[in-house]
Design a protein around this motif. Sequence first.
Motif, PDB file in Angstrom:
ATOM      1  N   ILE A  79      36.086  32.984  32.242  1.00  0.00           N
ATOM      2  CA  ILE A  79      37.121  33.702  32.998  1.00  0.00           C
ATOM      3  C   ILE A  79      36.530  34.273  34.279  1.00  0.00           C
ATOM      4  N   ALA A  80      35.365  34.899  34.181  1.00  0.00           N
ATOM      5  CA  ALA A  80      34.712  35.452  35.371  1.00  0.00           C
ATOM      6  C   ALA A  80      34.423  34.358  36.393  1.00  0.00           C
ATOM      7  N   ASP A  81      33.910  33.234  35.923  1.00  0.00           N
ATOM      8  CA  ASP A  81      33.614  32.120  36.830  1.00  0.00           C
ATOM      9  C   ASP A  81      34.876  31.665  37.559  1.00  0.00           C
ATOM     10  N   GLN A  82      35.988  31.597  36.849  1.00  0.00           N
ATOM     11  CA  GLN A  82      37.249  31.177  37.457  1.00  0.00           C
ATOM     12  C   GLN A  82      37.694  32.181  38.528  1.00  0.00           C
ATOM     13  N   CYS A  83      37.557  33.449  38.250  1.00  0.00           N
ATOM     14  CA  CYS A  83      37.950  34.474  39.222  1.00  0.00           C
ATOM     15  C   CYS A  83      37.102  34.403  40.484  1.00  0.00           C
ATOM     16  N   LEU A  84      35.824  34.125  40.326  1.00  0.00           N
ATOM     17  CA  LEU A  84      34.914  34.089  41.470  1.00  0.00           C
ATOM     18  C   LEU A  84      35.063  32.833  42.319  1.00  0.00           C
ATOM     19  N   VAL A  85      35.875  31.892  41.870  1.00  0.00           N
ATOM     20  CA  VAL A  85      36.187  30.724  42.692  1.00  0.00           C
ATOM     21  C   VAL A  85      36.969  31.154  43.937  1.00  0.00           C
ATOM     22  N   HIS A  86      37.718  32.232  43.819  1.00  0.00           N
ATOM     23  CA  HIS A  86      38.524  32.720  44.934  1.00  0.00           C
ATOM     24  C   HIS A  86      37.615  33.390  45.955  1.00  0.00           C
ATOM     25  N   GLU A  87      37.669  32.910  47.174  1.00  0.00           N
ATOM     26  CA  GLU A  87      36.745  33.342  48.226  1.00  0.00           C
ATOM     27  C   GLU A  87      36.750  34.847  48.456  1.00  0.00           C
ATOM     28  N   GLN A  90      34.704  39.251  45.386  1.00  0.00           N
ATOM     29  CA  GLN A  90      33.258  39.430  45.465  1.00  0.00           C
ATOM     30  C   GLN A  90      32.648  39.798  44.113  1.00  0.00           C
ATOM     31  N   GLU A  91      33.449  40.436  43.277  1.00  0.00           N
ATOM     32  CA  GLU A  91      32.986  40.779  41.929  1.00  0.00           C
ATOM     33  C   GLU A  91      34.195  40.861  41.006  1.00  0.00           C
ATOM     34  N   VAL A  92      33.913  40.755  39.721  1.00  0.00           N
ATOM     35  CA  VAL A  92      34.985  40.820  38.739  1.00  0.00           C
ATOM     36  C   VAL A  92      34.464  41.478  37.468  1.00  0.00           C
ATOM     37  N   GLU A  93      35.319  42.300  36.890  1.00  0.00           N
ATOM     38  CA  GLU A  93      35.065  42.853  35.559  1.00  0.00           C
ATOM     39  C   GLU A  93      36.117  42.252  34.632  1.00  0.00           C
ATOM     40  N   VAL A  94      35.649  41.648  33.560  1.00  0.00           N
ATOM     41  CA  VAL A  94      36.527  40.981  32.604  1.00  0.00           C
ATOM     42  C   VAL A  94      36.376  41.661  31.256  1.00  0.00           C
ATOM     43  N   THR A  95      37.500  42.040  30.665  1.00  0.00           N
ATOM     44  CA  THR A  95      37.507  42.533  29.288  1.00  0.00           C
ATOM     45  C   THR A  95      38.373  41.594  28.469  1.00  0.00           C
ATOM     46  N   VAL A  96      37.782  41.020  27.433  1.00  0.00           N
ATOM     47  CA  VAL A  96      38.513  40.168  26.498  1.00  0.00           C
ATOM     48  C   VAL A  96      38.775  40.981  25.242  1.00  0.00           C
ATOM     49  N   HIS A  97      40.031  41.042  24.862  1.00  0.00           N
ATOM     50  CA  HIS A  97      40.448  41.730  23.638  1.00  0.00           C
ATOM     51  C   HIS A  97      40.736  40.687  22.563  1.00  0.00           C
ATOM     52  N   LYS A  98      40.239  40.948  21.365  1.00  0.00           N
ATOM     53  CA  LYS A  98      40.478  40.061  20.229  1.00  0.00           C
ATOM     54  C   LYS A  98      41.012  40.917  19.076  1.00  0.00           C
ATOM     55  N   THR A 113      33.344  43.442  27.442  1.00  0.00           N
ATOM     56  CA  THR A 113      33.506  43.603  28.881  1.00  0.00           C
ATOM     57  C   THR A 113      32.254  43.117  29.586  1.00  0.00           C
ATOM     58  N   ILE A 114      32.457  42.264  30.602  1.00  0.00           N
ATOM     59  CA  ILE A 114      31.345  41.808  31.435  1.00  0.00           C
ATOM     60  C   ILE A 114      31.699  42.078  32.890  1.00  0.00           C
ATOM     61  N   LYS A 115      30.678  42.202  33.714  1.00  0.00           N
ATOM     62  CA  LYS A 115      30.860  42.341  35.153  1.00  0.00           C
ATOM     63  C   LYS A 115      29.987  41.312  35.828  1.00  0.00           C
ATOM     64  N   ARG A 116      30.588  40.532  36.716  1.00  0.00           N
ATOM     65  CA  ARG A 116      29.867  39.496  37.431  1.00  0.00           C
ATOM     66  C   ARG A 116      30.174  39.610  38.919  1.00  0.00           C
ATOM     67  N   SER A 117      29.232  39.158  39.741  1.00  0.00           N
ATOM     68  CA  SER A 117      29.437  39.202  41.187  1.00  0.00           C
ATOM     69  C   SER A 117      28.791  37.989  41.834  1.00  0.00           C
ATOM     70  N   ARG A 118      29.110  37.821  43.085  1.00  0.00           N
ATOM     71  CA  ARG A 118      28.457  36.762  43.875  1.00  0.00           C
ATOM     72  C   ARG A 118      27.077  37.287  44.249  1.00  0.00           C
ATOM     73  N   ALA A 119      26.067  36.800  43.589  1.00  0.00           N
ATOM     74  CA  ALA A 119      24.722  37.327  43.868  1.00  0.00           C
ATOM     75  C   ALA A 119      23.758  36.191  44.131  1.00  0.00           C
TER      76      ALA A 119
END
Length: 119
Positions: A79-87, A90-98, A113-119
Motif C-alpha cells: 500500500i505504501a509503495d502504491q501511494c508513493l507512486v504519486h509524484e 513525499q511520505e505516507v503513513e499506512v495503518t492496516v486494521h485486521k 502502522t508503517i511510515k515510508r518516504s522517498r529517501a
Amino acid sequence: MDRIALRGLRARGFHGALPEERALGQTFLVDLVLGLDTRPAAEADDLTRTVHYGVVAEQVVAVVRGEPVKLIETLAQRIADQCLVHEAVQEVEVTVHKPQAPIAVPFEDVTLTIKRSRA
C-alpha cells in the motif's frame, strides 16, 4: 509537510498466514496519511499540482483486493509503495486494521502502522 488523511478505507481481502484466512477472506480497513506540499495546488487552485485522493483510495482498495499475502506487514508495504507512486506524495503513513484476525480471546482490532518516504 502538509497532510491529507483517508480513514477507514474498507475492502475484502484474502490475506493471512492461516489457510482458512486465505480461503474465506475478511474485511480489512486502511488509514492513510499522505505527506506532501499542497502550496502549489492551493496557489493555482489546480488538482494536477496535488494528489487526487479519490484515485489513491481506489488504488489502495485494489491492493487489498489483490494478490493475497501472508503478513499484514507485506500488505502495508504494498500500500505504501502504491501511494508513493504519486509524484506529489513525499511520505505516507499506512495503518492496516485486521478486526477479524483469528485470535482466540475477545479483542477489538489488530493494527500495523508503517511510515515510508522517498529517501
